[in-house]
Enzyme design. Sequence first.
Site, mmCIF file in Angstrom:
data_model
loop_
_atom_site.group_PDB
_atom_site.id
_atom_site.type_symbol
_atom_site.label_atom_id
_atom_site.label_comp_id
_atom_site.label_asym_id
_atom_site.label_seq_id
_atom_site.Cartn_x
_atom_site.Cartn_y
_atom_site.Cartn_z
ATOM 1 C CG HIS A 57 -0.150 0.130 2.499
ATOM 2 N ND1 HIS A 57 0.485 -0.948 3.071
ATOM 3 C CD2 HIS A 57 0.133 1.196 3.275
ATOM 4 C CE1 HIS A 57 1.122 -0.545 4.156
ATOM 5 N NE2 HIS A 57 0.926 0.753 4.311
ATOM 6 C CG HIS A 72 0.137 5.927 2.425
ATOM 7 N ND1 HIS A 72 -1.102 5.350 2.489
ATOM 8 C CD2 HIS A 72 0.831 5.467 3.500
ATOM 9 C CE1 HIS A 72 -1.170 4.577 3.573
ATOM 10 N NE2 HIS A 72 0.001 4.634 4.199
#
Length: 148
Positions: A57, A72
């Site tokens: 992620h 992110h």
Amino acid sequence: MTTVLAPVEGAAVGLAAVPDPVFSAGMVGPGTAIDPLRGPGKAVAPIAGKIMKLHPHAYVIVGDDGKGVLVHLGIDTVQLKGQGFQLLAAEGDRVSAGQPVVAWDPAAIEAGGRSPVCPVVALDALSESVTEVVEGAVHVGDELFQWE
């Protein structure tokens, strides 16, 4: 001067639009965020350098000048434990700007009740060192901001 490129396609909305106080308050560092197009895609390296951290992620790429950029993919996506993400590179790899790092689907993130907004942050940077921050529509590889 480091030119940081858009890792995903969408709309550059600024860190204040990130639904997470750590990012929106700039505690991680200055930069911006992209509200990504909903659909399967690839997140790419925003700068050339070495992948110092790689999670499904999120990833950090550090350039030869020592500057690190965090990408992110979505908010609270660590809770997915990698589900919905496919790594296209490995920690320690050298990558060129624009090289795919992670495949993902922002629509699936959103369907699971999480924000797919992607903070792109200049780590350990002074806020005034990040300039020419783009707003509005961006394509993968477009200039996102300058880091002096």
